[in-house]
Design a protein around this motif. Structure first.
Motif, mmCIF file in Angstrom:
data_model
loop_
_atom_site.group_PDB
_atom_site.id
_atom_site.type_symbol
_atom_site.label_atom_id
_atom_site.label_comp_id
_atom_site.label_asym_id
_atom_site.label_seq_id
_atom_site.Cartn_x
_atom_site.Cartn_y
_atom_site.Cartn_z
ATOM 1 N N ALA A 148 0.821 -1.086 0.078
ATOM 2 C CA ALA A 148 0.062 -0.088 0.060
ATOM 3 C C ALA A 148 0.854 1.210 0.200
ATOM 4 O O ALA A 148 0.451 2.285 -0.635
ATOM 5 N N ALA A 149 2.099 1.053 0.648
ATOM 6 C CA ALA A 149 2.873 2.411 0.825
ATOM 7 C C ALA A 149 3.210 2.851 -0.660
ATOM 8 O O ALA A 149 3.461 4.176 -0.825
ATOM 9 N N LEU A 150 3.798 1.861 -1.437
ATOM 10 C CA LEU A 150 4.313 2.264 -2.732
ATOM 11 C C LEU A 150 3.199 2.842 -3.577
ATOM 12 O O LEU A 150 3.321 3.921 -4.381
ATOM 13 N N GLU A 151 2.061 2.212 -3.515
ATOM 14 C CA GLU A 151 0.852 2.488 -4.667
ATOM 15 C C GLU A 151 0.390 4.163 -3.946
ATOM 16 O O GLU A 151 0.068 4.824 -4.637
ATOM 17 N N ALA A 152 0.376 4.208 -2.622
ATOM 18 C CA ALA A 152 0.162 5.661 -2.170
ATOM 19 C C ALA A 152 1.043 6.558 -2.460
ATOM 20 O O ALA A 152 0.713 7.738 -2.720
ATOM 21 N N SER A 153 2.364 6.433 -2.461
ATOM 22 C CA SER A 153 3.382 7.130 -3.039
ATOM 23 C C SER A 153 3.222 7.680 -4.338
ATOM 24 O O SER A 153 3.849 8.684 -4.834
ATOM 25 N N LEU A 154 2.691 6.808 -5.191
ATOM 26 C CA LEU A 154 2.583 7.172 -6.651
ATOM 27 C C LEU A 154 1.073 7.810 -7.053
ATOM 28 O O LEU A 154 0.925 7.926 -8.215
ATOM 29 N N ALA A 155 0.218 7.874 -5.995
ATOM 30 C CA ALA A 155 -0.925 8.267 -6.431
ATOM 31 C C ALA A 155 -0.910 9.744 -7.001
ATOM 32 O O ALA A 155 -1.839 10.068 -7.901
ATOM 33 N N SER A 156 0.016 10.550 -6.558
ATOM 34 C CA SER A 156 -0.164 11.812 -7.201
ATOM 35 C C SER A 156 0.677 11.837 -8.580
ATOM 36 O O SER A 156 0.190 12.798 -9.465
ATOM 37 N N ALA A 157 1.233 10.720 -9.092
ATOM 38 C CA ALA A 157 1.873 10.656 -10.110
ATOM 39 C C ALA A 157 1.095 10.197 -11.301
ATOM 40 O O ALA A 157 1.349 10.426 -12.425
ATOM 41 N N CYS A 158 0.373 9.333 -11.029
ATOM 42 C CA CYS A 158 -0.488 8.270 -11.618
ATOM 43 C C CYS A 158 -1.988 8.655 -11.717
ATOM 44 O O CYS A 158 -2.603 8.403 -10.836
ATOM 45 N N HIS A 159 -2.379 8.649 -13.121
ATOM 46 C CA HIS A 159 -4.107 8.992 -13.042
ATOM 47 C C HIS A 159 -4.717 7.181 -13.079
ATOM 48 O O HIS A 159 -5.762 7.518 -13.155
ATOM 49 N N SER A 160 -3.982 6.374 -13.625
ATOM 50 C CA SER A 160 -4.250 5.036 -13.799
ATOM 51 C C SER A 160 -3.337 3.919 -13.388
ATOM 52 O O SER A 160 -2.015 4.183 -13.503
ATOM 53 N N PHE A 161 -3.818 2.899 -12.882
ATOM 54 C CA PHE A 161 -2.668 1.823 -12.469
ATOM 55 C C PHE A 161 -3.004 0.461 -13.014
ATOM 56 O O PHE A 161 -4.297 0.149 -13.048
ATOM 57 N N THR A 162 -1.961 -0.099 -13.840
ATOM 58 C CA THR A 162 -2.371 -1.311 -14.535
ATOM 59 C C THR A 162 -1.287 -2.163 -14.041
ATOM 60 O O THR A 162 -0.181 -2.080 -14.034
ATOM 61 N N TYR A 163 -1.979 -3.311 -13.553
ATOM 62 C CA TYR A 163 -0.919 -4.251 -12.884
ATOM 63 C C TYR A 163 -0.892 -5.722 -14.065
ATOM 64 O O TYR A 163 -2.056 -5.993 -14.257
ATOM 65 N N LEU A 164 0.107 -6.032 -14.366
ATOM 66 C CA LEU A 164 0.451 -7.145 -15.363
ATOM 67 C C LEU A 164 0.384 -8.337 -14.329
ATOM 68 O O LEU A 164 0.681 -8.403 -13.406
ATOM 69 N N HIS A 165 -0.215 -9.633 -15.225
ATOM 70 C CA HIS A 165 -0.202 -10.783 -14.453
ATOM 71 C C HIS A 165 0.340 -11.850 -15.250
ATOM 72 O O HIS A 165 -0.268 -12.159 -16.324
ATOM 73 N N MET A 166 1.522 -12.202 -15.132
ATOM 74 C CA MET A 166 2.193 -13.007 -16.247
ATOM 75 C C MET A 166 2.623 -14.146 -15.562
ATOM 76 O O MET A 166 2.995 -14.331 -14.116
ATOM 77 N N ASP A 167 2.864 -15.241 -16.080
ATOM 78 C CA ASP A 167 3.410 -16.637 -15.581
ATOM 79 C C ASP A 167 4.945 -16.248 -15.522
ATOM 80 O O ASP A 167 5.578 -16.602 -16.560
ATOM 81 N N THR A 168 5.175 -16.197 -14.226
ATOM 82 C CA THR A 168 6.759 -16.025 -14.163
ATOM 83 C C THR A 168 7.198 -17.066 -13.287
ATOM 84 O O THR A 168 8.430 -16.838 -12.624
ATOM 85 N N ALA A 169 6.640 -18.220 -12.952
ATOM 86 C CA ALA A 169 7.101 -19.387 -12.659
ATOM 87 C C ALA A 169 7.687 -20.254 -13.338
ATOM 88 O O ALA A 169 8.729 -21.131 -13.155
ATOM 89 N N SER A 170 6.797 -20.746 -14.468
ATOM 90 C CA SER A 170 7.229 -21.865 -15.517
ATOM 91 C C SER A 170 7.880 -21.304 -16.751
ATOM 92 O O SER A 170 8.249 -21.879 -17.777
ATOM 93 N N GLN A 171 8.067 -20.014 -16.529
ATOM 94 C CA GLN A 171 8.809 -19.346 -18.039
ATOM 95 C C GLN A 171 10.026 -18.317 -17.483
ATOM 96 O O GLN A 171 10.022 -17.819 -16.366
ATOM 97 N N GLY A 172 11.106 -18.591 -18.390
ATOM 98 C CA GLY A 172 12.080 -17.794 -18.158
ATOM 99 C C GLY A 172 12.182 -16.427 -18.503
ATOM 100 O O GLY A 172 11.151 -16.046 -19.356
ATOM 101 N N TRP A 173 12.789 -15.523 -17.974
ATOM 102 C CA TRP A 173 12.662 -13.934 -18.525
ATOM 103 C C TRP A 173 12.922 -13.768 -19.898
ATOM 104 O O TRP A 173 12.184 -12.729 -20.416
#
Length: 205
Positions: free
Chosen positions: A44-69
């Motif tokens: 919550a602290a990071l998200e709150a600190s960015l509230a004044s900079a960001c008009h929208s928040f988009t979170y990616l949801h990727m499979d980073t368990a079974s795939q390499g970077w």
């Protein structure tokens, strides 16, 4: 348009869209959304600190368990979620954590997409040194599979570590593909990757 870093928190005028790229060990993938997954991953602290900079928040949801970077599908998934003008990322703050930064670097290096006007990339933990943890991952996975962990039986702590980071391929003594991709012997850990990071990261925390 430049970001200003103040009191450890980014702020910007005009407001940006913020895109969050999570790190290693997230199982499964889904469409980008306005809520993080796993819940509470970013804090919550990071998200709150960015509230004044960001008009929208988009979170990616990727499979980073079974795939390499370095898996091209992760580069595509990042670009699909981050681009907003063709294959360009504009007026956007990309916030990437560890392994996620490697995904971003690989996407930019391979020209899957590009940072353009008003876009900045902030690293939360550099992904390049992660390979130092691979020897531990090998040992941990061997001990987890055999039950030969310190103290005997597999402890709740070891189980939690596997659940959180998906370090081991279930039923084997091997690190997961995601962790295996962190080996310094991976030929894609090259000068062009490091150059991409150096030339594109606005700030690293």
């Amino acid at each position: 348009r430049k970001l200003a870093i103040s009191s450890g928190a980014p702020s910007a005028v005009p407001a940006l869209r913020c895109v969050f790229v999570h790190g290693i060990g997230v199982k499964g993938s889904s469409e980008p959304s306005s809520t993080p997954s796993p819940s509470g991953y970013w804090g919550a602290a990071l998200e709150a600190s960015l509230a004044s900079a960001c008009h929208s928040f988009t979170y990616l949801h990727m499979d980073t368990a079974s795939q390499g970077w370095d898996n091209p599908s992760l580069a595509t998934a990042f670009c699909d979620g981050a681009t907003n003008v063709g294959n360009l990322i504009t007026d956007t703050l990309v916030v990437a954590h560890g392994f996620g930064s490697l995904i971003v670097a690989n996407a930019l290096r391979t020209n899957e997409c590009s940072l353009s006007f008003g876009a900045s990339w902030i690293e939360l933990q550099d992904g390049l040194p992660y390979g130092r943890l691979l020897p531990f991952a090998h040992q941990f996975c061997e001990e987890l599979a055999s039950g030969d962990l310190p103290g005997g039986d597999v402890s709740p702590v070891a189980t939690q570590l596997q659940d959180d980071l998906y370090m081991c391929t279930p039923g084997t003594t091997l690190p997961s593909p995601a962790w295996s991709s962190l080996a310094f012997s991976n030929p894609l850990f090259d000068a062009s990757l490091e150059s991409t990071v150096v030339n594109n990261v606005y700030a690293s925390m």
